[in-house]
Design an enzyme around this catalytic site. Structure first.
Site, mmCIF file in Angstrom:
data_model
loop_
_atom_site.group_PDB
_atom_site.id
_atom_site.type_symbol
_atom_site.label_atom_id
_atom_site.label_comp_id
_atom_site.label_asym_id
_atom_site.label_seq_id
_atom_site.Cartn_x
_atom_site.Cartn_y
_atom_site.Cartn_z
ATOM 1 C CD GLU A 1 -3.309 -0.395 2.050
ATOM 2 O OE1 GLU A 1 -3.045 0.335 3.028
ATOM 3 O OE2 GLU A 1 -4.406 -0.941 1.910
ATOM 4 C CG HIS B 1 9.472 -29.232 -0.564
ATOM 5 N ND1 HIS B 1 10.040 -30.447 -0.883
ATOM 6 C CD2 HIS B 1 10.266 -28.686 0.391
ATOM 7 C CE1 HIS B 1 11.113 -30.632 -0.143
ATOM 8 N NE2 HIS B 1 11.280 -29.581 0.648
ATOM 9 C CE LYS C 1 -12.384 0.883 1.040
ATOM 10 N NZ LYS C 1 -11.941 1.896 1.980
HETATM 11 O O1 PA5 Z 1 -3.851 0.775 5.926
HETATM 12 C C1 PA5 Z 1 -4.966 1.210 5.727
HETATM 13 O O2 PA5 Z 1 -5.220 2.410 5.845
HETATM 14 C C2 PA5 Z 1 -6.093 0.288 5.343
HETATM 15 O O3 PA5 Z 1 -5.674 -1.026 5.246
HETATM 16 C C3 PA5 Z 1 -7.180 0.350 6.390
HETATM 17 O O4 PA5 Z 1 -6.672 -0.036 7.637
HETATM 18 C C4 PA5 Z 1 -8.338 -0.543 5.981
HETATM 19 O O5 PA5 Z 1 -8.807 -0.174 4.719
HETATM 20 C C5 PA5 Z 1 -9.458 -0.444 6.991
HETATM 21 O O6 PA5 Z 1 -9.896 0.875 7.112
HETATM 22 P P1 PA5 Z 1 -10.732 1.325 8.351
HETATM 23 O O7 PA5 Z 1 -9.886 1.176 9.561
HETATM 24 O O8 PA5 Z 1 -11.103 2.751 8.094
HETATM 25 O O9 PA5 Z 1 -11.940 0.421 8.411
#
Ligand code: PA5
Length: 445
Positions: free
Chosen positions: A286, A307, A421
């Site tokens: 990310e 393996h 989303k």
């Molecule tokens: O690293 C991030 O920002 C994301 O992985 C969020 O943690 C994830 O999308 C969950 O978001 P939220 O905590 O708003 O539900």
């Protein structure tokens, strides 16, 4: 330093000049980070968090964990991405991959709301039958669909079991301090809340209440965890690559990336590291996967995956390098015994520990893979405990930030996560997405 780095098995792939050439860029990234002048500088709360964390909330986390340990059989962590990966990674690494099955005095812990699988939910509901259950709903935004659906279903189960008042004593929400639908809902319902601090993104949040409450419920020492991170914060400041393993790791990643490596494979010889690798993949994926850039983070457990993936790594396309996380001292030692007749041919290992054999597998694999033109960088931690884990978490977080700045991108946003989303909301008929829905449905015909 609790994490050391070895580039011994890299030197045929890189030259000393390349370190010299990249050093000023690492220095510049360090300055951007510490002067808070870089991209995403509103998300740097994690940098000083190991010393600046809210001590009052920290004590409340410990008290709440003790209460949960005393009245709960099944503790359910509801969250996705950064809102659950760190907790699960820490618990499985420190305790066990088989944490729930092993004898213990702490509750079983399950993770849900990290998919939309009705099968996973139905199985969890079955597991809860006849058990005392506590929920920890974790969502910074409060609007993430996966955990929101899970929370609704599990809340209903809890209210049926304990009534509204009883359920209230068993629901904890970790979310934004002031804003968001979950904060409002928790306040209205009288649920106890913990804070996802402003300025700490999900993937950097494991050392906040997001990770700390579940980790404490599992019986881990969260003081030592924070101390490990605090020690890393102090240690990992030098911009001299020979003095700072974290910055050297960031430099190596960038050098190999620029040489055409597309994949970084995180390798561990401990199955209990599996979820740590998942946490690491989110952190790096990310943070760096944007503007059509970034190393693709992948992971394997050896010798298991030798393996399955070993053939590709040894002989497939030359697009990857390996970062091996080695643990000097295993949690347990088991010695191989002698057998009369040696019918399995293993008496040559008599008296050797399994860890000795594991280390030889590591040495043999590093040499084989480097012979196969796969660069290997080795990170070593002394042992598995809370302090070393806190250190390792901070090490990876800081290396990720420095690496991202060196790649000239913002390591703290994740704009690409929104695309699926939006489409999902439109296809589900959420108000406000009508135009997009028509377009998507036409494309799906
Ligand atoms: O690293 C991030 O920002 C994301 O992985 C969020 O943690 C994830 O999308 C969950 O978001 P939220 O905590 O708003 O539900």
């Amino acid at each position: 330093m609790a994490v050391t780095i070895s580039d011994k098995h890299l030197m045929k792939f890189m030259s000393c000049e390349e370190y010299t050439a990249i050093a000023p860029q690492i220095q510049a990234a360090h300055t951007l980070l510490h002067k808070k002048e870089g991209l995403g500088n509103d998300h740097l709360g994690w940098v000083d968090w190991p010393v600046a964390y809210d001590k009052e909330e920290f004590d409340r986390i410990k008290k709440t964990a003790a209460k949960i340990q005393s009245d709960t059989d099944v503790f359910i962590v509801i969250g996705i991405g950064g809102s659950y990966l760190g907790a699960r990674a820490a618990i499985e690494f420190l305790k066990s991959q088989h944490y729930n099955a092993l004898p213990k005095k702490t509750p079983d812990i399950y993770y849900i709301g990290n998919s939309i699988s009705s099968t996973a939910m139905a199985e969890l509901l079955q597991l809860c039958e006849g058990k005392d259950v506590t929920l920890n709903m974790i969502s910074k935004s409060g609007t993430t669909t996966e955990p929101a659906i899970a929370f609704r279903i599990l809340r209903e189960m809890l209210v049926k079991k304990y009534g509204k008042d009883g359920a209230r004593q068993r629901i904890y929400c970790t979310t934004d301090q002031k804003k968001g639908i979950l904060k409002k809902f928790a306040t209205d319902e009288g649920y106890e809340t913990f804070v996802v601090p402003d300025g700490i993104g999900g993937r950097y949040s494991v050392l906040t209440a997001v990770g700390l409450l579940p980790i404490a419920v599992a019986g881990a020492d969260i003081d030592a965890l924070m101390q490990g991170a605090a020690d890393a914060r102090t240690d990992l400041m030098s911009t001299d690559l020979e003095q700072n393993a974290c910055y050297k790791y960031a430099a190596i990643r960038n050098i190999l990336y620029r040489k055409g490596m597309a994949v970084e494979l995180l390798v561990s010889y401990e199955p209990s590291f599996t979820m740590m690798s998942e946490w690491w993949k989110q952190l790096y994926g990310e943070s760096e996967g944007k503007n059509h850039k970034g190393l693709f983070p992948a992971s394997v457990i050896f010798s298991t995956d030798l393996h399955s993936m070993g053939q590709y790594i040894q002989d497939g396309r030359r697009i990857l390098f390996e970062t091996v996380v080695q643990i000097d001292k295993p949690k347990y030692e088991i010695t191989i015994g002698y057998e009369e007749g040696d019918s399995d041919g293993l008496n040559f290992l008599e008296g050797k520990t399994m860890d000795y054999v594991n280390k030889k597998a590591f040495e043999g694999t590093v040499l084989a893979h480097t012979d196969g033109e796969v660069p290997n960088v080795i990170l070593t931690i002394p042992e598995v405990n809370e302090h070393e884990l806190g250190y390792l978490i901070y090490f990876f977080e800081k290396a990720c930030a420095i690496s991202g700045y060196t790649m000239c991108l913002n390591p703290f946003d994740q704009p690409g996560v929104e695309s699926y989303k939006k489409n999902m909301f439109a296809l589900l008929g959420k108000p406000g997405y009508e135009d997009l829905r028509a377009d998507l449905e036409a494309r799906l015909k």
